[in-house]
Scaffold this motif. Structure first.
Motif, PDB file in Angstrom:
ATOM      1  N   GLU A  54     -52.780   7.834 -11.957  1.00 49.80           N
ATOM      2  CA  GLU A  54     -52.757   6.867 -13.063  1.00 49.80           C
ATOM      3  C   GLU A  54     -52.577   5.444 -12.543  1.00 49.80           C
ATOM      4  O   GLU A  54     -53.171   4.502 -13.043  1.00 49.80           O
ATOM      5  CB  GLU A  54     -51.624   7.196 -14.044  1.00 49.80           C
ATOM      6  CG  GLU A  54     -51.779   8.512 -14.799  1.00 49.80           C
ATOM      7  CD  GLU A  54     -51.515   9.751 -13.933  1.00 49.80           C
ATOM      8  OE1 GLU A  54     -50.741   9.651 -12.940  1.00 49.80           O
ATOM      9  OE2 GLU A  54     -52.098  10.814 -14.222  1.00 49.80           O
ATOM     10  N   ASP A  55     -51.707   5.293 -11.530  1.00 51.44           N
ATOM     11  CA  ASP A  55     -51.420   3.955 -10.999  1.00 51.44           C
ATOM     12  C   ASP A  55     -52.461   3.477  -9.994  1.00 51.44           C
ATOM     13  O   ASP A  55     -52.550   2.277  -9.705  1.00 51.44           O
ATOM     14  CB  ASP A  55     -50.062   3.951 -10.268  1.00 51.44           C
ATOM     15  CG  ASP A  55     -48.902   4.208 -11.211  1.00 51.44           C
ATOM     16  OD1 ASP A  55     -49.110   4.099 -12.429  1.00 51.44           O
ATOM     17  OD2 ASP A  55     -47.799   4.515 -10.716  1.00 51.44           O
ATOM     18  N   ALA A  56     -53.209   4.429  -9.416  1.00 54.62           N
ATOM     19  CA  ALA A  56     -54.033   4.099  -8.250  1.00 54.62           C
ATOM     20  C   ALA A  56     -55.063   2.986  -8.471  1.00 54.62           C
ATOM     21  O   ALA A  56     -55.188   2.089  -7.624  1.00 54.62           O
ATOM     22  CB  ALA A  56     -54.716   5.362  -7.724  1.00 54.62           C
ATOM     23  N   PRO A  57     -55.810   2.991  -9.602  1.00 52.91           N
ATOM     24  CA  PRO A  57     -56.840   1.956  -9.731  1.00 52.91           C
ATOM     25  C   PRO A  57     -56.267   0.530  -9.714  1.00 52.91           C
ATOM     26  O   PRO A  57     -56.776  -0.341  -8.991  1.00 52.91           O
ATOM     27  CB  PRO A  57     -57.496   2.281 -11.075  1.00 52.91           C
ATOM     28  CG  PRO A  57     -57.266   3.749 -11.256  1.00 52.91           C
ATOM     29  CD  PRO A  57     -55.900   3.998 -10.682  1.00 52.91           C
ATOM     30  N   GLU A  58     -55.174   0.310 -10.466  1.00 54.84           N
ATOM     31  CA  GLU A  58     -54.609  -1.038 -10.514  1.00 54.84           C
ATOM     32  C   GLU A  58     -54.000  -1.415  -9.154  1.00 54.84           C
ATOM     33  O   GLU A  58     -54.144  -2.546  -8.679  1.00 54.84           O
ATOM     34  CB  GLU A  58     -53.552  -1.119 -11.609  1.00 54.84           C
ATOM     35  CG  GLU A  58     -53.115  -2.551 -11.867  1.00 54.84           C
ATOM     36  CD  GLU A  58     -51.926  -2.632 -12.812  1.00 54.84           C
ATOM     37  OE1 GLU A  58     -51.713  -1.696 -13.599  1.00 54.84           O
ATOM     38  OE2 GLU A  58     -51.214  -3.657 -12.741  1.00 54.84           O
ATOM     39  N   LEU A  59     -53.356  -0.440  -8.532  1.00 54.68           N
ATOM     40  CA  LEU A  59     -52.768  -0.685  -7.216  1.00 54.68           C
ATOM     41  C   LEU A  59     -53.851  -1.044  -6.200  1.00 54.68           C
ATOM     42  O   LEU A  59     -53.685  -1.953  -5.372  1.00 54.68           O
ATOM     43  CB  LEU A  59     -51.995   0.569  -6.780  1.00 54.68           C
ATOM     44  CG  LEU A  59     -51.221   0.524  -5.483  1.00 54.68           C
ATOM     45  CD1 LEU A  59     -50.254  -0.643  -5.454  1.00 54.68           C
ATOM     46  CD2 LEU A  59     -50.475   1.846  -5.281  1.00 54.68           C
ATOM     47  N   ALA A  60     -54.976  -0.348  -6.273  1.00 51.99           N
ATOM     48  CA  ALA A  60     -56.089  -0.630  -5.347  1.00 51.99           C
ATOM     49  C   ALA A  60     -56.576  -2.070  -5.512  1.00 51.99           C
ATOM     50  O   ALA A  60     -56.840  -2.764  -4.522  1.00 51.99           O
ATOM     51  CB  ALA A  60     -57.226   0.353  -5.588  1.00 51.99           C
ATOM     52  N   VAL A  61     -56.672  -2.516  -6.754  1.00 53.48           N
ATOM     53  CA  VAL A  61     -57.126  -3.884  -7.006  1.00 53.48           C
ATOM     54  C   VAL A  61     -56.128  -4.895  -6.420  1.00 53.48           C
ATOM     55  O   VAL A  61     -56.520  -5.892  -5.810  1.00 53.48           O
ATOM     56  CB  VAL A  61     -57.328  -4.101  -8.532  1.00 53.48           C
ATOM     57  CG1 VAL A  61     -57.460  -5.582  -8.870  1.00 53.48           C
ATOM     58  CG2 VAL A  61     -58.556  -3.315  -9.013  1.00 53.48           C
ATOM     59  N   GLN A  62     -54.835  -4.584  -6.556  1.00 60.14           N
ATOM     60  CA  GLN A  62     -53.806  -5.487  -6.010  1.00 60.14           C
ATOM     61  C   GLN A  62     -53.842  -5.514  -4.485  1.00 60.14           C
ATOM     62  O   GLN A  62     -53.745  -6.576  -3.871  1.00 60.14           O
ATOM     63  CB  GLN A  62     -52.426  -5.042  -6.498  1.00 60.14           C
ATOM     64  CG  GLN A  62     -52.219  -5.271  -7.984  1.00 60.14           C
ATOM     65  CD  GLN A  62     -50.931  -4.620  -8.491  1.00 60.14           C
ATOM     66  OE1 GLN A  62     -50.573  -3.513  -8.075  1.00 60.14           O
ATOM     67  NE2 GLN A  62     -50.241  -5.308  -9.382  1.00 60.14           N
TER      68      GLN A  62
END
Ligand SMILES: *Cc1c(COP(=O)(O)O)cnc(C)c1O
Length: 235
Positions: free
Chosen positions: A144-152
């Motif tokens: 769930e967190d991975a996409p936003e974390l990847a962008v950061q």
């Protein structure tokens, strides 16, 4: 096991990779073989490199440091990835000996690595490890967190986000294993589709091991990490 037997086993794994690519309608050149060399001494690792291995993975920074000097002397130095958990107090040593850190799983860790890269005026390849199976024993960001974390992570200076890594579900149920690999591919595709700064290089999917590399390749793996099938079972 001598160098020629290691060479035979590497060739046998490569045949499995090629067959899995043929079954999936993929170009076999899209899939690299990473040899997981944890617990092997430097001489065995050098045997593997002489047998043609060009991509190695270590789990522990301590082992990176122990084997790094022998590898650095080679004319054709293999690429070395860290595939095990990275403690933040070991970032400097990891940076010294690894070409890519596959196990980045938090913004805090990514920021620490980026700060060290800035201080050393260099750029480092990283991947985001995702716990796609949800097994509590495994490291990795949640799906769930991975996409936003990847962008950061992709936006941090000094880091080049190369893609995503996961350890498949530990179960004989092939559907669950494949589902965990499909999940990583979906995360990668969503991040690429975001068009966010720095995400265009995040194409790699490091997934699949000795027992399940076929399922991983069917779901899009670009790096399979193999230990046992080449070196035998570990003590
Ligand atoms: C040991 C290890 C592998 C290789 O597993 P085998 O079952 O020996 O092929 C792959 N990835 C990681 C993170 C590992 O620790």
């Amino acid at each position: 096991m001598g160098p020629s037997e290691i060479g035979d086993r590497i060739a046998a794994v490569r045949e499995r990779i090629d067959a899995a690519c043929a079954a999936a309608g993929r170009d076999p050149r899209e899939v690299r073989l990473l040899l997981a060399t944890k617990t092997l001494d430097a001489d065995r690792v050098l045997d593997a490199v002489r047998a043609g291995a060009d991509l190695l993975g270590e789990n522990r920074v301590q082992e990176l440091v122990a084997k790094g000097p022998a590898l650095a002397e080679l004319e054709h130095r293999p690429e070395v990835h860290l595939i095990g958990h990275l403690q933040s107090n070991k970032v400097n040593a990891a940076l010294r000996w690894a070409d890519c850190l596959e196990s980045v799983d938090s913004l805090d860790l990514a920021e620490r690595i980026a700060a060290r890269c800035a201080a050393a005026d260099r750029t480092l390849d990283v991947m985001l490890q995702v716990n796609t199976s949800g097994e509590p024993s495994k490291f990795g960001a949640s799906p769930e967190d991975a996409p936003e974390l990847a962008v950061q992570v992709a936006a941090l200076p000094g880091l080049r986000l190369r893609g995503f890594m996961t350890i498949g579900a530990n179960t004989p149920d092939e559907r669950l294993v494949r589902a965990s690999y499909a999940r990583l591919r979906e995360i990668r595709d969503a991040v690429l589709a975001s068009g966010a700064p720095g995400t265009d290089t995040a194409r790699e999917l490091s997934m699949g091991m000795s027992r399940d590399l076929e399922q991983a390749i069917a779901e899009g793996a670009t790096i399979v990490r193999v230990g046992t099938a080449v070196f035998g079972s570990r003590q």
